[in-house]
Design an enzyme around this catalytic site. Structure first.
Site, mmCIF file in Angstrom:
data_model
loop_
_atom_site.group_PDB
_atom_site.id
_atom_site.type_symbol
_atom_site.label_atom_id
_atom_site.label_comp_id
_atom_site.label_asym_id
_atom_site.label_seq_id
_atom_site.Cartn_x
_atom_site.Cartn_y
_atom_site.Cartn_z
ATOM 1 N N GLY A 258 18.410 -20.069 25.266
ATOM 2 C CA GLY A 258 19.523 -20.863 25.771
ATOM 3 C C GLY A 258 19.244 -22.355 25.675
ATOM 4 O O GLY A 258 20.063 -23.124 25.182
ATOM 5 N N ALA A 259 18.063 -22.753 26.151
ATOM 6 C CA ALA A 259 17.721 -24.171 26.140
ATOM 7 C C ALA A 259 16.241 -24.346 26.441
ATOM 8 O O ALA A 259 15.588 -23.416 26.911
ATOM 9 C CB ALA A 259 18.545 -24.930 27.164
ATOM 10 N N MET A 260 15.738 -25.568 26.192
ATOM 11 C CA MET A 260 14.303 -25.834 26.318
ATOM 12 C C MET A 260 14.044 -27.198 26.951
ATOM 13 O O MET A 260 14.651 -28.188 26.577
ATOM 14 C CB MET A 260 13.669 -25.738 24.923
ATOM 15 C CG MET A 260 12.204 -26.055 24.879
ATOM 16 S SD MET A 260 11.241 -24.856 25.859
ATOM 17 C CE MET A 260 9.850 -25.870 26.325
ATOM 18 N N GLU A 261 13.086 -27.196 27.880
ATOM 19 C CA GLU A 261 12.854 -28.352 28.759
ATOM 20 C C GLU A 261 11.888 -29.401 28.213
ATOM 21 O O GLU A 261 11.231 -30.095 29.006
ATOM 22 C CB GLU A 261 12.312 -27.826 30.091
ATOM 23 C CG GLU A 261 10.870 -27.253 30.047
ATOM 24 C CD GLU A 261 10.780 -25.747 29.866
ATOM 25 O OE1 GLU A 261 11.727 -25.152 29.307
ATOM 26 O OE2 GLU A 261 9.754 -25.159 30.277
ATOM 27 N N ASN A 262 11.759 -29.575 26.889
ATOM 28 C CA ASN A 262 10.844 -30.582 26.333
ATOM 29 C C ASN A 262 10.935 -31.895 27.113
ATOM 30 O O ASN A 262 12.017 -32.352 27.432
ATOM 31 C CB ASN A 262 11.201 -30.858 24.876
ATOM 32 C CG ASN A 262 11.447 -29.602 24.098
ATOM 33 O OD1 ASN A 262 10.566 -28.768 23.974
ATOM 34 N ND2 ASN A 262 12.673 -29.426 23.614
ATOM 35 N N GLU A 295 16.924 -26.665 33.134
ATOM 36 C CA GLU A 295 16.007 -27.405 32.248
ATOM 37 C C GLU A 295 15.619 -28.735 32.880
ATOM 38 O O GLU A 295 14.475 -29.172 32.778
ATOM 39 C CB GLU A 295 16.619 -27.612 30.863
ATOM 40 C CG GLU A 295 17.097 -26.335 30.154
ATOM 41 C CD GLU A 295 16.102 -25.195 30.125
ATOM 42 O OE1 GLU A 295 14.883 -25.441 30.253
ATOM 43 O OE2 GLU A 295 16.535 -24.027 29.998
ATOM 44 N N HIS A 298 12.921 -28.249 35.483
ATOM 45 C CA HIS A 298 11.588 -28.024 34.913
ATOM 46 C C HIS A 298 10.778 -29.314 34.840
ATOM 47 O O HIS A 298 9.553 -29.277 34.735
ATOM 48 C CB HIS A 298 11.687 -27.462 33.490
ATOM 49 C CG HIS A 298 11.693 -25.959 33.403
ATOM 50 N ND1 HIS A 298 10.814 -25.164 34.098
ATOM 51 C CD2 HIS A 298 12.449 -25.111 32.658
ATOM 52 C CE1 HIS A 298 11.048 -23.885 33.785
ATOM 53 N NE2 HIS A 298 12.036 -23.832 32.916
HETATM 54 N N1 BES Z 1 11.448 -22.555 28.822
HETATM 55 C C1 BES Z 1 12.619 -21.803 28.619
HETATM 56 C C2 BES Z 1 13.034 -21.688 27.195
HETATM 57 C C3 BES Z 1 12.163 -20.823 26.313
HETATM 58 C C4 BES Z 1 11.997 -19.508 26.576
HETATM 59 C C5 BES Z 1 11.559 -21.297 25.207
HETATM 60 C C6 BES Z 1 11.225 -18.713 25.756
HETATM 61 C C7 BES Z 1 10.776 -20.513 24.402
HETATM 62 C C8 BES Z 1 10.609 -19.207 24.662
HETATM 63 C C9 BES Z 1 13.804 -22.391 29.379
HETATM 64 O O1 BES Z 1 13.469 -23.149 30.472
HETATM 65 C C10 BES Z 1 14.592 -21.228 29.915
HETATM 66 O O2 BES Z 1 14.105 -20.544 30.746
HETATM 67 N N2 BES Z 1 15.802 -21.018 29.411
HETATM 68 C C11 BES Z 1 16.624 -19.896 29.734
HETATM 69 C C12 BES Z 1 17.819 -20.251 30.569
HETATM 70 C C13 BES Z 1 17.582 -20.424 32.022
HETATM 71 C C14 BES Z 1 18.852 -20.868 32.720
HETATM 72 C C15 BES Z 1 17.018 -19.219 32.699
HETATM 73 C C16 BES Z 1 17.129 -19.354 28.415
HETATM 74 O O3 BES Z 1 16.933 -20.030 27.401
HETATM 75 O O4 BES Z 1 17.706 -18.286 28.394
HETATM 76 ZN ZN ZN Z 2 13.037 -22.096 32.211
#
Ligand code: BES
Ligand code: ZN
Length: 854
Positions: A258-262, A295, A298
């Site tokens: 869904g997204a990434m917290e870089n 994000e 994080h």
């Molecule tokens: N750190 C994750 C994204 C991620 C997950 C990157 C696995 C690489 C491998 C991010 O913070 C995250 O948890 N995203 C979730 C959405 C969130 C609202 C629970 C996602 O991408 O589904």
């Molecule tokens: Zn996360």
């Protein structure tokens, strides 16, 4: 290239083997010369051996890199390429390591490392993607400051931290906060920004941007507001302030998650940030608000305090999910958010916990860490924090959190560190509570009651079924929130948290005038399965009188399940008393529309299958489907005369506003429309479709029509209208399959994989089609086996393109042991076929072998 041989016995990593890296990384300087097929990455990294190191091996991770040259302190050296990286002889003092590598972003369809999406460069490094960019100790406990120079002719070139210089063909960035490599990010392309700003509570001005492709500028305003609300909320509730002068968000179309917290440069799947009333539903808006918050949060829970190793993933994810849930509850409706989360937990985490993929929130081994971004790590991880908060109380919770931020800022931590701050802040011994982190499986709690002479006794017996690798389970600490109601419906004992710590335990309540009606597990105070002999009359009583909104909904949900289970098992008719209760509730304008919509939404067919399985029956997907159809049709008929009036009364007039209030009303209105469409031949839905000025109502009308097989014209019109909008087309693809009858589901999905707009390279599109197939319970599990076969074929085809998404979607088979022997044999054959594929990725190999071996 130094990839492992295809299907080689994969390496397993263990928590118990943790060893710190033998070197300090003082600083990292990276220079990128961008080119779609041949990007050069130059790294200059200062290493200092640790005086107390147990292990001085100089090993750097690296995958799919072409090493051009390596130097130490300016002198060329010969590195030894080994499995998964390189080794080199290095001096016993501080030295500068330099390497030049070449990578191929355009060929990177796995979307991990540096890749191209729609002509733009972007990165995804969590969990272990940085090693596909350059040689590095790619582990979260190695933290350093990064300076980045990007050379290329892209109009916009971004990295973490603050810009330190830019000119024709280059841009430089510096991130002053030490970070692990998984938080590194780079984006370059033809982008436009939607700007914003935020002043922190200490008066610092922060520049905010959402970067998108030209044409998407109009879909950023909602995300920007969500970001500002998140920043304010984290200051108000946790006292946490943002720590850079700039915060960038970028939307990309091809993204595994869904997204990434870089750090300072969050990268989002465009589906999780772009929003407009015309193209996004209420559910999309709610999700976007939550994920932007997640994000952003994080930045403290993940970035400033990170994980020592990937076994500790729930340290950041469980906590950040917990925090984003608190945020959504505050921004919207607390009970509605809780109910939605419990529905999701039961739909995604309970099956995981009860099947071959079961693992504790902190796993102790893995082959591919990408396979452990699971509902257990995330959602159960968040539930565990909710229990902790309930046990210590709100004040102690925030006291412990303050101590966590104070004590561990800048560190890479463990679950032990996390629990220790709670122990130190509260004086409580959490050794038994810690079992929640190490034991897999959902506890069952059997409740029995007794009443005599004004004393009411509740007895709880807990047990957890065995899970793979964990045959024996110890009793856990379970916070059980309980209230008591008198037979006339008054609450006579307010919510009290009983602490279960033993296998069997009783609690008494004295001084009662008559036998009370208990309301147990209020707010869903622990992620457990309650087992209690009760009656539909008592459930209906709680639906009418419980002061706890969660348990009120739960009572209705239990009634719905009981009715459906009886219909499936005994061919019973829909329960008349329940239908009456529903009718009463639908008409009750005093009740929150969002809540009424939830009560009116039937439990999913997969949820019924899970319930039957928990009770020792073999679910028959077709029968479950038939029962759902009969029930909904009967409900529609029962409400027949009032449906047009209810539809009119719940229609939201005026301009579309994506707030919780409007969303709740529209959710109720859409439920009523879908019932009405079963009776009026689609007249009202066709009118709504024609006049809708927002996607929520357009989509609801289309869904109702398609479900009733009356939507052919509208589906065509929808396609014509939206064919150039990728995100809306994902909805169109998914809806064709979601609305298909069981016997046509697989064929519909198959046809869509031949559609010119179908693509294996875009995870959103692949998920729209294959996710909808797996999500259509009766269609996927149709006796022909065509659903299983189609999914397996497509997973095999996707694996060589994108292993991470393939492996995640394999989990659609995880419930296979629930079903009859014929279906089990069909699924087993498909799983074996996947496993036998030559060159299968480590990701998919691990998932399929775990499912087969349990
Ligand atoms: N750190 C994750 C994204 C991620 C997950 C990157 C696995 C690489 C491998 C991010 O913070 C995250 O948890 N995203 C979730 C959405 C969130 C609202 C629970 C996602 O991408 O589904
Ligand atoms: Zn996360």
């Amino acid at each position: 290239m130094n990839d492992a041989a295809p299907n080689a016995a994969p390496q397993t990593f263990y928590l118990k083997d943790y060893k710190p890296f033998g070197y300090e990384v003082e600083s990292v300087k990276l220079t990128f010369q961008l080119s779609p097929n041949a990007t050069k990455v130059h790294s200059a990294i200062r290493f200092t051996p640790k005086a107390d190191a147990e292990d001085n091996r100089f090993f750097l991770h690296g995958e799919q890199l072409s090493l051009i040259s390596a130097k130490i302190d300016g002198t060329p050296v010969t590195a030894r390429l080994v499995d998964g990286g390189l080794e080199c002889d290095v001096p016993g003092r501080s030295f500068l390591w330099e390497a030049e590598v070449e990578i191929d972003p355009a060929a990177n369809t796995a979307l991990e490392g540096l890749y191209m999406s729609n002509g733009m460069y972007c990165t995804q490094c969590e969990a272990e993607g940085f090693r596909k960019i350059t040689y590095y100790p790619d582990r979260p406990d190695v933290m350093s400051t990064f300076t980045v120079r990007i050379e290329g002719d892209e109009p916009v070139m971004l990295s973490n931290g603050n810009p330190t210089g830019a000119g024709e063909g280059w841009a430089e960035w510096h991130d002053p906060w030490p970070k692990p490599a998984y938080l590194f990010a780079l984006v370059a392309g033809d982008l436009v920004n939607h700007p914003g700003s935020f002043t922190t509570k200490s008066g610092k001005d922060v520049e905010l941007n959402i970067w998108v492709r030209p044409g998407d500028e109009g879909k950023c305003a909602f995300g920007m507001e969500a970001l500002k609300k998140s920043m304010k909320w984290d200051e108000d509730v946790y006292g946490l302030e943002y720590d850079l002068d700039l915060f960038n968000i970028v939307a990309v179309d091809d993204f595994n998650m869904g997204a990434m917290e870089n750090k300072g440069l969050n990268i989002f799947n465009s589906s999780c940030v772009l929003a407009s009333p015309e193209t996004s539903t209420d559910a999309n808006f709610e999700r976007i608000e939550a994920i932007i918050a997640h994000e952003y949060f994080h930045n403290w829970t993940g970035n400033r305090i990170t994980c020592r190793d990937w076994f500790q993933l729930c340290l950041k994810e469980g906590l950040t999910v917990f925090r984003d849930a608190q945020f959504t509850a505050d921004m919207r409706s607390e009970p509605v958010k809780r109910i939605e989360d419990v529905i999701a937990l039961r739909a995604r985490q309970f099956p995981e916990d009860g099947g071959p993929l079961a693992h504790p929130p902190r796993p102790e081994e893995f082959q591919e860490i990408n396979n452990f971004y699971t509902a257990t790590v995330y959602e159960k991880g968040a539930e565990v924090i909710g229990m902790l908060k309930r046990l210590v109380g709100d004040d102690n919770y925030y006291k412990a959190l303050n101590l966590y931020f104070e004590r561990h800022d800048g560190q890479a931590c463990t679950i032990e560190d996390w629990l220790k701050v709670f122990e130190d802040a509260t004086g409580r011994d959490l050794s038994q509570f810690k079992l929640w982190y190490s034991q897999a499986g959902t506890p069952r709690v059997k409740v029995s009651e007794d009443y005599a002479d004004g004393t009411y006794t509740l007895t709880f017996e807990q047990s957890t079924p065995p899970t793979p690798g964990q045959p024996e389970k110890a009793p856990r600490v379970i916070p059980m929130a309980v209230g008591l109601l008198s037979p006339n419906g008054d609450e006579i004992r307010a919510t009290e948290v009983l602490e279960l710590t033993e296998a069997k335990q009783s609690f008494t309540f004295d001084g009662l005038a008559s036998k009370p009606v208990p309301s147990i597990l209020r707010e869903f105070s622990a992620p457990v399965i309650l087992e209690r002999e009760t009656t539909n009359a008592e459930r209906a009583f709680l639906l009418a009188h419980d002061t706890d909104p969660f348990n009120c909904w739960e009572a209705g949900n239990a009634l719905a399940k009981e009715t459906r289970v009886a219909m499936v098992l005994d061919g019973a008719a829909p329960d008349a008393a329940y239908l009456d209760a529903l009718e009463k509730l639908v008409r009750d304008d005093e009740q929150d529309p969002a809540f009424r919509a939830l009560v009116l939404s039937p439990p999913s067919q997969s949820d019924i299958a899970q319930t039957l399985h928990e009770r020792g029956h073999t679910p028959d997907p077709q029968k479950i489907y038939d029962a759902a159809e009969t029930f909904t049709q009967t409900l529609a008929q029962q409400l027949e005369t009032s449906l047009p009036r209810l539809y009119a009364a719940t229609t939201v007039e005026g301009p579309y506003v994506p707030d919780a209030d409007g969303a709740g009303k529209r959710a109720l209105n859409s439920r009523i429309l879908s019932l009405l469409t079963r009776l009026d031949g689609g007249e009202q839905a066709a009118r709504q479709y024609a006049s809708a000025d927002n996607m929520t109502q357009q989509y609801a009308a289309l869904a109702a029509l398609m479900k009733a097989e009356k939507g052919e014209a509208q589906s065509k019109a929808f396609f014509e209208q939206w064919q150039d909008d990728r995100l809306v087309m994902d909805k169109w693809f998914a809806l064709q399959i979601a609305c298909a009858a069981p016997e046509t589901t697989a064929a519909t999905a198959k046809e869509l994989t031949q559609h010119p707009l179908f693509s294996m390279k875009n995870p959103n599109r692949f998920r729209a089609v294959m996710g909808a197939l797996a999500g259509n319970h009766a269609g996927f599990h149709h006796a022909s086996g065509a659903g299983y076969q189609l999914l397996a074929e497509n997973l095999i085809a996707l694996d060589s393109v994108n292993p991470q998404t393939t492996a995640r979607m394999c989990a659609a088979f995880q419930t296979w042991k629930r079903y009859d022997s014929k279906r089990q044999a069909q699924i087993q054959a498909e799983l074996e076929r996947i496993l036998a594929t030559s060159g299968l990725s480590r990701d998919t190999h691990e998932m399929v072998s775990r499912m087969l071996s349990a």
